[in-house]
Design a protein around this motif. Structure first.
Motif, mmCIF file in Angstrom:
data_model
loop_
_atom_site.group_PDB
_atom_site.id
_atom_site.type_symbol
_atom_site.label_atom_id
_atom_site.label_comp_id
_atom_site.label_asym_id
_atom_site.label_seq_id
_atom_site.Cartn_x
_atom_site.Cartn_y
_atom_site.Cartn_z
ATOM 1 N N ASN A 1 46.655 39.602 55.463
ATOM 2 C CA ASN A 1 45.756 39.475 56.604
ATOM 3 C C ASN A 1 45.528 40.813 57.302
ATOM 4 N N ILE A 2 46.552 41.656 57.339
ATOM 5 C CA ILE A 2 46.430 42.938 58.053
ATOM 6 C C ILE A 2 45.391 43.843 57.384
ATOM 7 N N GLU A 3 45.151 43.621 56.090
ATOM 8 C CA GLU A 3 44.138 44.447 55.406
ATOM 9 C C GLU A 3 42.721 44.112 55.881
ATOM 10 N N GLN A 4 42.501 42.885 56.341
ATOM 11 C CA GLN A 4 41.211 42.568 56.971
ATOM 12 C C GLN A 4 41.117 43.301 58.316
ATOM 13 N N ASP A 5 42.257 43.431 59.003
ATOM 14 C CA ASP A 5 42.273 44.216 60.238
ATOM 15 C C ASP A 5 41.978 45.686 59.948
ATOM 16 N N ARG A 6 42.284 46.127 58.733
ATOM 17 C CA ARG A 6 42.025 47.527 58.355
ATOM 18 C C ARG A 6 40.582 47.714 57.875
ATOM 19 N N GLY A 7 39.868 46.587 57.700
ATOM 20 C CA GLY A 7 38.466 46.687 57.338
ATOM 21 C C GLY A 7 38.064 46.048 56.025
ATOM 22 N N ARG A 8 39.017 45.462 55.285
ATOM 23 C CA ARG A 8 38.645 44.820 54.023
ATOM 24 C C ARG A 8 37.793 43.576 54.286
ATOM 25 N N PRO A 9 36.673 43.411 53.580
ATOM 26 C CA PRO A 9 35.824 42.227 53.787
ATOM 27 C C PRO A 9 36.547 40.943 53.396
ATOM 28 N N TRP A 10 36.246 39.871 54.110
ATOM 29 C CA TRP A 10 36.890 38.589 53.826
ATOM 30 C C TRP A 10 36.591 38.110 52.407
ATOM 31 N N GLU A 11 35.365 38.341 51.941
ATOM 32 C CA GLU A 11 34.993 37.889 50.592
ATOM 33 C C GLU A 11 35.912 38.506 49.551
ATOM 34 N N GLU A 12 36.174 39.802 49.697
ATOM 35 C CA GLU A 12 37.080 40.491 48.777
ATOM 36 C C GLU A 12 38.506 39.981 48.928
ATOM 37 N N ALA A 13 38.921 39.769 50.156
ATOM 38 C CA ALA A 13 40.284 39.288 50.419
ATOM 39 C C ALA A 13 40.514 37.911 49.819
ATOM 40 N N GLU A 14 39.534 37.045 49.984
ATOM 41 C CA GLU A 14 39.655 35.685 49.434
ATOM 42 C C GLU A 14 39.656 35.724 47.903
ATOM 43 N N ALA A 15 38.788 36.545 47.332
ATOM 44 C CA ALA A 15 38.694 36.618 45.872
ATOM 45 C C ALA A 15 40.008 37.083 45.247
ATOM 46 N N LEU A 16 40.675 38.037 45.890
ATOM 47 C CA LEU A 16 41.953 38.531 45.377
ATOM 48 C C LEU A 16 42.989 37.415 45.276
ATOM 49 N N LEU A 17 43.046 36.584 46.325
ATOM 50 C CA LEU A 17 44.041 35.509 46.328
ATOM 51 C C LEU A 17 43.654 34.363 45.399
ATOM 52 N N ILE A 18 42.364 34.048 45.378
ATOM 53 C CA ILE A 18 41.918 32.936 44.526
ATOM 54 C C ILE A 18 42.155 33.259 43.050
ATOM 55 N N LYS A 19 42.047 34.529 42.696
ATOM 56 C CA LYS A 19 42.319 34.958 41.320
ATOM 57 C C LYS A 19 43.756 34.617 40.922
ATOM 58 N N ASP A 20 44.699 34.833 41.853
ATOM 59 C CA ASP A 20 46.110 34.577 41.549
ATOM 60 C C ASP A 20 46.543 33.147 41.860
ATOM 61 N N HIS A 21 45.817 32.493 42.762
ATOM 62 C CA HIS A 21 46.192 31.122 43.181
ATOM 63 C C HIS A 21 44.955 30.233 43.193
ATOM 64 N N PRO A 22 44.330 30.016 42.018
ATOM 65 C CA PRO A 22 43.085 29.241 41.990
ATOM 66 C C PRO A 22 43.242 27.825 42.535
ATOM 67 N N GLU A 23 44.434 27.266 42.383
ATOM 68 C CA GLU A 23 44.671 25.909 42.875
ATOM 69 C C GLU A 23 44.704 25.841 44.397
ATOM 70 N N ARG A 24 44.762 27.004 45.033
ATOM 71 C CA ARG A 24 44.834 27.072 46.500
ATOM 72 C C ARG A 24 43.519 27.556 47.132
ATOM 73 N N GLU A 25 42.450 27.520 46.356
ATOM 74 C CA GLU A 25 41.191 28.080 46.855
ATOM 75 C C GLU A 25 40.777 27.483 48.199
ATOM 76 N N GLU A 26 40.846 26.182 48.332
ATOM 77 C CA GLU A 26 40.417 25.537 49.579
ATOM 78 C C GLU A 26 41.256 26.022 50.767
ATOM 79 N N HIS A 27 42.563 26.130 50.541
ATOM 80 C CA HIS A 27 43.445 26.583 51.619
ATOM 81 C C HIS A 27 43.202 28.053 51.962
ATOM 82 N N ILE A 28 42.960 28.864 50.949
ATOM 83 C CA ILE A 28 42.696 30.293 51.171
ATOM 84 C C ILE A 28 41.423 30.469 51.996
#
Length: 205
Positions: free
Chosen positions: A49-76
């Motif tokens: 989350n702190i990387e969004q505070d540093r300026g990372r776009p949410w779309e990129e942040a969500e994509a990174l996690l969904i790649k590793d945790h596809p079953e958690r996409e809705e929660h992410i």
């Protein structure tokens, strides 16, 4: 009373002026406490989350996690989607202190770790966030507290003399970062302590 002349007062925002707690929406989204704690420890973590505070776009942040945790996409995706529920109220007494400082002609600014887009939402939710002379938002400048560079950036942007600046933050590492930048700084725990801290610097409340 201190002999130091404080001419600039800088407020943090989260947990100083407004409440912040990701558990508020997620206690509904992931009702099981153990599962929810696992999710925050392993998926939507503080470091993520702190990387969004540093300026990372949410779309990129969500994509990174969904790649590793596809079953958690809705929660992410729920983290950004339900962000407003995480900031449900202001700390009325602290806001009143800040408003009074501004009303009496004190130079008040804000320095916050905040994603750019959610900060603009916060200003709409809490119009008092537009009252100070200005704000440095970490997501706008690509720096986060307690990096000394963000304090230096804020001081340059608002023409603050570090030795005449008092910073208020709920995080001790952020307080220490301000001190490394040559500022005075106090650790916020509650409004009464803040009143005492201000008085110690000759700012009677």
């Amino acid at each position: 009373m201190s002999s130091i002349e404080i001419r600039h007062i800088v407020f943090d925002i989260g947990k100083v002026l407004i409440h912040y707690d990701p558990n508020l929406p997620f206690s509904r989204i992931i009702p099981d406490e153990a599962e929810r704690q696992w999710f925050f420890a392993n998926v939507c973590t503080h470091d993520w989350n702190i990387e969004q505070d540093r300026g990372r776009p949410w779309e990129e942040a969500e994509a990174l996690l969904i790649k590793d945790h596809p079953e958690r996409e809705e929660h992410i995706r729920a983290f950004r989607k339900h962000w407003q529920e995480m900031v449900p109220h202001a700390y009325v007494e602290t806001v009143s202190l800040m408003e009074n400082l501004i009303a009496e002609g004190r130079d008040v600014t804000m320095l916050t770790n905040f994603a750019s887009d959610t900060f603009r939402e916060a200003q709409l939710l809490y119009p008092f966030l537009t009252m100070p002379r200005g704000v440095t938002v970490s997501g706008d400048v690509g720096l986060i507290k307690p990096d000394v560079a963000i304090y230096e950036t804020h001081a340059r942007a608002f023409d603050l003399e570090p030795s005449a600046t008092l910073f208020i933050d709920d995080s001790m590492p952020n307080v220490e970062g301000a001190r490394l930048a040559g500022w005075h700084a106090v650790h916020f725990t509650d409004p009464e302590k803040l009143k005492a801290d201000l008085s110690a610097y000759g700012i009677q409340r």
